[in-house]
Design a protein around this motif. Structure first.
Motif, PDB file in Angstrom:
ATOM      1  N   MET A 130       0.829  -1.207   0.000  1.00 52.37           N
ATOM      2  CA  MET A 130       0.000   0.000   0.000  1.00 52.37           C
ATOM      3  C   MET A 130       0.862   1.255   0.000  1.00 52.37           C
ATOM      4  N   ALA A 131       1.949   1.216   0.756  1.00 48.60           N
ATOM      5  CA  ALA A 131       2.829   2.386   0.820  1.00 48.60           C
ATOM      6  C   ALA A 131       3.449   2.670  -0.545  1.00 48.60           C
ATOM      7  N   ARG A 132       3.839   1.626  -1.242  1.00 49.98           N
ATOM      8  CA  ARG A 132       4.438   1.810  -2.567  1.00 49.98           C
ATOM      9  C   ARG A 132       3.409   2.289  -3.578  1.00 49.98           C
ATOM     10  N   ARG A 133       2.157   1.909  -3.386  1.00 47.18           N
ATOM     11  CA  ARG A 133       1.107   2.304  -4.322  1.00 47.18           C
ATOM     12  C   ARG A 133       0.538   3.684  -4.008  1.00 47.18           C
ATOM     13  N   LEU A 134       0.321   3.955  -2.711  1.00 44.67           N
ATOM     14  CA  LEU A 134      -0.313   5.208  -2.310  1.00 44.67           C
ATOM     15  C   LEU A 134       0.671   6.347  -2.082  1.00 44.67           C
ATOM     16  N   ARG A 135       1.953   5.999  -1.824  1.00 47.67           N
ATOM     17  CA  ARG A 135       3.000   6.990  -1.547  1.00 47.67           C
ATOM     18  C   ARG A 135       2.569   7.982  -0.465  1.00 47.67           C
ATOM     19  N   PRO A 136       2.253   7.499   0.728  1.00 46.68           N
ATOM     20  CA  PRO A 136       1.892   8.415   1.826  1.00 46.68           C
ATOM     21  C   PRO A 136       3.111   9.215   2.261  1.00 46.68           C
ATOM     22  N   ASP A 137       2.877  10.286   2.989  1.00 47.77           N
ATOM     23  CA  ASP A 137       3.990  11.067   3.544  1.00 47.77           C
ATOM     24  C   ASP A 137       4.630  10.326   4.700  1.00 47.77           C
ATOM     25  N   LEU A 138       3.848   9.457   5.333  1.00 52.87           N
ATOM     26  CA  LEU A 138       4.333   8.762   6.524  1.00 52.87           C
ATOM     27  C   LEU A 138       3.512   7.504   6.777  1.00 52.87           C
ATOM     28  N   VAL A 139       4.191   6.469   7.292  1.00 48.59           N
ATOM     29  CA  VAL A 139       3.509   5.248   7.695  1.00 48.59           C
ATOM     30  C   VAL A 139       3.619   5.109   9.203  1.00 48.59           C
ATOM     31  N   VAL A 140       2.483   4.957   9.881  1.00 47.12           N
ATOM     32  CA  VAL A 140       2.470   4.644  11.309  1.00 47.12           C
ATOM     33  C   VAL A 140       2.511   3.121  11.393  1.00 47.12           C
ATOM     34  N   MET A 141       3.621   2.591  11.880  1.00 46.76           N
ATOM     35  CA  MET A 141       3.910   1.157  11.775  1.00 46.76           C
ATOM     36  C   MET A 141       3.977   0.460  13.129  1.00 46.76           C
ATOM     37  N   ASP A 142       3.186  -0.604  13.274  1.00 48.98           N
ATOM     38  CA  ASP A 142       3.287  -1.461  14.454  1.00 48.98           C
ATOM     39  C   ASP A 142       4.497  -2.379  14.272  1.00 48.98           C
ATOM     40  N   VAL A 143       4.971  -3.009  15.347  1.00 50.41           N
ATOM     41  CA  VAL A 143       6.127  -3.895  15.264  1.00 50.41           C
ATOM     42  C   VAL A 143       5.704  -5.335  15.042  1.00 50.41           C
ATOM     43  N   ARG A 144       4.924  -5.889  15.949  1.00 55.03           N
ATOM     44  CA  ARG A 144       4.546  -7.295  15.859  1.00 55.03           C
ATOM     45  C   ARG A 144       3.254  -7.442  15.058  1.00 55.03           C
ATOM     46  N   MET A 145       3.417  -7.974  13.832  1.00 56.57           N
ATOM     47  CA  MET A 145       2.275  -8.187  12.941  1.00 56.57           C
ATOM     48  C   MET A 145       2.460  -9.491  12.177  1.00 56.57           C
ATOM     49  N   PRO A 146       1.369 -10.060  11.680  1.00 57.78           N
ATOM     50  CA  PRO A 146       1.472 -11.303  10.915  1.00 57.78           C
ATOM     51  C   PRO A 146       2.012 -11.075   9.505  1.00 57.78           C
ATOM     52  N   VAL A 147       2.354 -12.164   8.832  1.00 56.87           N
ATOM     53  CA  VAL A 147       2.836 -12.189   7.442  1.00 56.87           C
ATOM     54  C   VAL A 147       4.219 -11.569   7.325  1.00 56.87           C
ATOM     55  N   LEU A 148       4.325 -10.289   7.661  1.00 52.72           N
ATOM     56  CA  LEU A 148       5.611  -9.595   7.649  1.00 52.72           C
ATOM     57  C   LEU A 148       5.612  -8.619   8.819  1.00 52.72           C
ATOM     58  N   ASP A 149       6.590  -8.731   9.722  1.00 49.05           N
ATOM     59  CA  ASP A 149       6.570  -7.864  10.900  1.00 49.05           C
ATOM     60  C   ASP A 149       6.961  -6.427  10.529  1.00 49.05           C
ATOM     61  N   GLY A 150       6.740  -5.530  11.479  1.00 47.44           N
ATOM     62  CA  GLY A 150       6.971  -4.114  11.222  1.00 47.44           C
ATOM     63  C   GLY A 150       8.416  -3.752  10.962  1.00 47.44           C
ATOM     64  N   ILE A 151       9.340  -4.502  11.534  1.00 45.81           N
ATOM     65  CA  ILE A 151      10.757  -4.213  11.318  1.00 45.81           C
ATOM     66  C   ILE A 151      11.152  -4.518   9.881  1.00 45.81           C
ATOM     67  N   LYS A 152      10.760  -5.689   9.391  1.00 52.25           N
ATOM     68  CA  LYS A 152      11.085  -6.049   8.014  1.00 52.25           C
ATOM     69  C   LYS A 152      10.361  -5.144   7.025  1.00 52.25           C
TER      70      LYS A 152
ATOM     71  N   VAL B  75       8.821   6.420   8.216  1.00 50.79           N
ATOM     72  CA  VAL B  75       8.106   5.473   9.071  1.00 50.79           C
ATOM     73  C   VAL B  75       8.193   5.913  10.532  1.00 50.79           C
ATOM     74  N   LEU B  76       7.037   5.974  11.175  1.00 49.89           N
ATOM     75  CA  LEU B  76       6.964   6.235  12.611  1.00 49.89           C
ATOM     76  C   LEU B  76       6.477   4.958  13.276  1.00 49.89           C
ATOM     77  N   VAL B  77       7.353   4.307  14.020  1.00 51.02           N
ATOM     78  CA  VAL B  77       7.007   3.053  14.694  1.00 51.02           C
ATOM     79  C   VAL B  77       6.282   3.369  15.994  1.00 51.02           C
ATOM     80  N   VAL B  78       5.116   2.762  16.163  1.00 48.43           N
ATOM     81  CA  VAL B  78       4.323   2.947  17.386  1.00 48.43           C
ATOM     82  C   VAL B  78       3.981   1.558  17.911  1.00 48.43           C
ATOM     83  N   THR B  79       4.433   1.243  19.115  1.00 47.22           N
ATOM     84  CA  THR B  79       4.242  -0.101  19.642  1.00 47.22           C
ATOM     85  C   THR B  79       4.002  -0.098  21.148  1.00 47.22           C
ATOM     86  N   THR B  80       3.514  -1.216  21.646  1.00 47.62           N
ATOM     87  CA  THR B  80       3.291  -1.362  23.087  1.00 47.62           C
ATOM     88  C   THR B  80       4.564  -1.793  23.793  1.00 47.62           C
TER      89      THR B  80
END
Length: 219
Positions: A45-67, A83-88
């Motif tokens: 989605m980021a590559r398609r939509l080209r947002p100014d910023l992605v609010v990214m979680d760390v632990r996610m399925p399929v591909l984690d936020g770090i990768k 990328v702005l990482v926001v996590t618990t």
């Protein structure tokens, strides 16, 4: 009116996505352009939509936020996305890994809405943001792992004053705090920060923090 900051939210919890979207869309200078629940979709989605910023979680399925962050903002990526990482997870090792992957900021999910909005605006304008409570404790917990023993203690390219400023950056101090500590003006601090980033070929303050950790300059 200037163009709103376009934000993509990537988090595997629908309730979190909804909460973030409600807060962000309520701002006149921001808009949510998309939401997703896993890192792979986030990258697409980021590559398609080209947002100014992605609010990214760390632990996610399929591909984690770090990768996902590395694919969007890592070294060698053409036209990287901020990328702005926001996590618990506060002092989790993922903090350091996320910054190494290219994130420009890191906040905790329990941060109040004004802090989240400040983080988005800060990162979107090209600056870096790292929650002080994360910065000041990161090395304390992971120093042995992230500080290579064969790295030199200082970089000869930096002057003693620049090294001093770099240490204060790594300690989580803002420009105003550094100015107060060194009894100099904020403009002078900005000049030092700019010189440090240029000399060390670093993108932003977050990279400067990681550099200082790896070189053993943070205490």
């Amino acid at each position: 009116m200037s163009t709103p900051i376009r934000v993509l939210i990537c988090d595997d919890q629908a309730l979190i996505r909804t909460g973030f979207a409600t807060i962000i869309d309520a701002q006149p200078d921001m808009e949510v352009v998309g939401e997703c629940g896993d890192g792979r979709t986030g990258v697409e989605m980021a590559r398609r939509l080209r947002p100014d910023l992605v609010v990214m979680d760390v632990r996610m399925p399929v591909l984690d936020g770090i990768k996902a962050t590395a694919q969007l903002a890592g070294a060698g990526v053409e036209d990287p996305v901020k990328v702005l990482v926001v996590t618990t997870f506060n002092l989790d090792e993922y903090v350091y890994e996320a910054l190494r992957a290219g994130a420009s900021g890191f906040l905790l999910k329990d941060a109040p809405p004004p802090q989240l909005l400040h983080g988005i605006r800060t990162v979107a304008t090209g600056s870096a943001l790292l929650a002080p409570e994360v910065t000041r404790q990161l090395v304390g917990k992971y120093a042995a792992r992230i500080r290579p023993v064969d790295e030199p203690a200082a970089d000869p390219a930096l002057t003693p004053r620049e090294l001093e400023v770099l240490r204060l950056i790594a300690d989580g101090q803002s420009n105003s705090e550094i100015a107060a500590t060194l009894v100099i003006s904020q403009e002078t601090v900005k000049t030092y920060v700019s010189r440090i980033l240029t000399k060390l070929d670093l993108r932003d303050r977050v990279q400067a923090v990681v550099y200082a950790y790896r070189r053993g300059l943070a205490t």
